[in-house]
Design a protein around this motif. Structure first.
Motif, PDB file in Angstrom:
ATOM      1  N   SER A  44       0.807  -1.223   0.000  1.00  0.00           N
ATOM      2  CA  SER A  44       0.000   0.000   0.000  1.00  0.00           C
ATOM      3  C   SER A  44       0.839   1.270   0.000  1.00  0.00           C
ATOM      4  O   SER A  44       0.303   2.366  -0.114  1.00  0.00           O
ATOM      5  N   GLY A  45       2.160   1.134   0.144  1.00  0.00           N
ATOM      6  CA  GLY A  45       3.043   2.299   0.049  1.00  0.00           C
ATOM      7  C   GLY A  45       3.603   2.785   1.370  1.00  0.00           C
ATOM      8  O   GLY A  45       4.318   3.792   1.414  1.00  0.00           O
ATOM      9  N   LYS A  46       3.316   2.082   2.468  1.00  0.00           N
ATOM     10  CA  LYS A  46       3.712   2.555   3.792  1.00  0.00           C
ATOM     11  C   LYS A  46       5.233   2.712   3.922  1.00  0.00           C
ATOM     12  O   LYS A  46       5.723   3.754   4.355  1.00  0.00           O
ATOM     13  N   THR A  47       5.966   1.664   3.581  1.00  0.00           N
ATOM     14  CA  THR A  47       7.418   1.705   3.755  1.00  0.00           C
ATOM     15  C   THR A  47       8.053   2.691   2.792  1.00  0.00           C
ATOM     16  O   THR A  47       9.003   3.403   3.154  1.00  0.00           O
ATOM     17  N   THR A  48       7.548   2.779   1.569  1.00  0.00           N
ATOM     18  CA  THR A  48       8.070   3.779   0.626  1.00  0.00           C
ATOM     19  C   THR A  48       7.888   5.178   1.189  1.00  0.00           C
ATOM     20  O   THR A  48       8.798   6.022   1.130  1.00  0.00           O
ATOM     21  N   LEU A  49       6.721   5.452   1.773  1.00  0.00           N
ATOM     22  CA  LEU A  49       6.477   6.756   2.370  1.00  0.00           C
ATOM     23  C   LEU A  49       7.458   7.023   3.504  1.00  0.00           C
ATOM     24  O   LEU A  49       8.020   8.125   3.625  1.00  0.00           O
ATOM     25  N   LEU A  50       7.706   6.015   4.335  1.00  0.00           N
ATOM     26  CA  LEU A  50       8.634   6.171   5.449  1.00  0.00           C
ATOM     27  C   LEU A  50      10.049   6.487   4.952  1.00  0.00           C
ATOM     28  O   LEU A  50      10.738   7.329   5.523  1.00  0.00           O
ATOM     29  N   THR A  51      10.471   5.823   3.888  1.00  0.00           N
ATOM     30  CA  THR A  51      11.826   6.062   3.382  1.00  0.00           C
ATOM     31  C   THR A  51      11.962   7.435   2.744  1.00  0.00           C
ATOM     32  O   THR A  51      13.039   8.040   2.797  1.00  0.00           O
ATOM     33  N   LEU A  52      10.893   7.956   2.157  1.00  0.00           N
ATOM     34  CA  LEU A  52      10.936   9.327   1.623  1.00  0.00           C
ATOM     35  C   LEU A  52      11.038  10.335   2.764  1.00  0.00           C
ATOM     36  O   LEU A  52      11.843  11.272   2.713  1.00  0.00           O
ATOM     37  N   ILE A  53      10.226  10.146   3.804  1.00  0.00           N
ATOM     38  CA  ILE A  53      10.264  11.053   4.956  1.00  0.00           C
ATOM     39  C   ILE A  53      11.634  10.989   5.629  1.00  0.00           C
ATOM     40  O   ILE A  53      12.165  12.006   6.085  1.00  0.00           O
ATOM     41  N   GLY A  54      12.217   9.804   5.664  1.00  0.00           N
ATOM     42  CA  GLY A  54      13.526   9.621   6.275  1.00  0.00           C
ATOM     43  C   GLY A  54      14.694  10.027   5.401  1.00  0.00           C
ATOM     44  O   GLY A  54      15.849   9.813   5.780  1.00  0.00           O
ATOM     45  N   ALA A  55      14.420  10.604   4.238  1.00  0.00           N
ATOM     46  CA  ALA A  55      15.450  11.073   3.311  1.00  0.00           C
ATOM     47  C   ALA A  55      16.353   9.932   2.842  1.00  0.00           C
ATOM     48  O   ALA A  55      17.520  10.142   2.500  1.00  0.00           O
ATOM     49  N   LEU A  56      15.799   8.719   2.814  1.00  0.00           N
ATOM     50  CA  LEU A  56      16.560   7.562   2.340  1.00  0.00           C
ATOM     51  C   LEU A  56      16.460   7.394   0.838  1.00  0.00           C
ATOM     52  O   LEU A  56      17.208   6.619   0.235  1.00  0.00           O
ATOM     53  N   ARG A  57      15.523   8.100   0.215  1.00  0.00           N
ATOM     54  CA  ARG A  57      15.429   8.137  -1.247  1.00  0.00           C
ATOM     55  C   ARG A  57      14.989   9.534  -1.652  1.00  0.00           C
ATOM     56  O   ARG A  57      14.414  10.275  -0.859  1.00  0.00           O
ATOM     57  N   ALA A  58      15.275   9.889  -2.901  1.00  0.00           N
ATOM     58  CA  ALA A  58      14.974  11.230  -3.389  1.00  0.00           C
ATOM     59  C   ALA A  58      13.492  11.363  -3.744  1.00  0.00           C
ATOM     60  O   ALA A  58      12.865  10.418  -4.221  1.00  0.00           O
ATOM     61  N   MET A  59      12.960  12.534  -3.504  1.00  0.00           N
ATOM     62  CA  MET A  59      11.579  12.837  -3.853  1.00  0.00           C
ATOM     63  C   MET A  59      11.393  12.879  -5.371  1.00  0.00           C
ATOM     64  O   MET A  59      12.317  13.183  -6.111  1.00  0.00           O
TER      65      MET A  59
END
Length: 233
Positions: A44-59
């Motif tokens: 559903s996108g939960k972990t992807t959202l967490l990694t974006l907030i955590g600056a672990l991947r680029a927006m």
């Protein structure tokens, strides 16, 4: 200022015909000291959202302000600097097996160049005592139970006084008692410091620690309620 403010965040994997949207126009705020659980089915996108907030991947699309920093268009150096202000807790606690509990926690302070080793270890000891592990400072992760290892991870995430804690399924590998103890320690320590927590979970046993439960489905937020409330109308 909220520690987390998201507006219209959209993210896709792949390219061309294989491009697949995993986040679709997500907007969310997390207040200082607030505990927000992200729930929803796998994919559903939960972990992807967490990694974006955590600056672990680029927006890609949308705006994400985290601890006062806009991540849209942020350089890798800026994202690295922001990550140092965030405490991360993962399902696999990611402790180094050849270090003791206190050494694993003290590692989180190594970016604080002004802190001598003795002070880093003293801070680690203080945090481990706060999570009930004062008698286990010198044990390696392999000598600790699963719940104890995850409490070491909680101590490590909080020892550097982060402005935000991000946790991804921290209770998934734990039994009920251990899981509830871990999140209780996390809640109590974070609230005493006014730290916001965003926690991804499938575990219904821990919903009662939350100020809000945000449900995701197919890359979108479909409801956001206090734990005692029913589904949004």
């Amino acid at each position: 200022m909220h520690p987390v403010t998201l507006e219209g965040v959209t993210y896709s994997y792949g390219s061309g015909e294989l491009r697949r949207a995993v986040l679709r126009d997500v907007s969310l705020t997390v207040a200082e000291g607030e505990i927000v659980l992200l729930t929803g089915p796998s994919g559903s996108g939960k972990t992807t959202l967490l990694t974006l907030i955590g600056a672990l991947r680029a927006m890609q699309q949308g705006s994400a302000r985290v601890l006062g920093r806009e991540l849209q268009g942020a350089s890798e150096a800026a994202r690295v600097a922001l990550r140092r202000r965030i405490g991360f807790i993962f399902q696999a606690h990611n402790l180094l097996g050849f270090l003791s509990a206190r050494q694993n926690v003290a590692m989180a302070l190594e970016t604080e160049a002004k802190l001598p080793e003795r002070q880093r270890l003293a801070e680690a000891d203080r945090m481990l005592a706060a999570v009930g592990l004062a008698e286990h400072l010198h044990k390696a992760p392999g000598q600790l139970s699963g719940g104890q290892r995850q409490r070491v991870a909680v101590a490590r995430a909080l020892v550097a006084s982060p402005g935000l804690v991000l946790a991804d399924e921290p209770t998934a590998a734990l039994d009920k008692a251990s899981g509830q103890e871990v999140v209780r320690q996390l809640r109590d320590l974070a609230r005493s410091r006014g730290v916001a927590i965003l926690l991804v979970t499938h575990d219904p046993r821990i919903l009662d620690i939350a100020d809000r439960v945000v449900s995701m489905e197919d890359g979108r937020i479909v409801s956001a309620n206090r734990p005692a409330e029913g589904p949004a109308a």
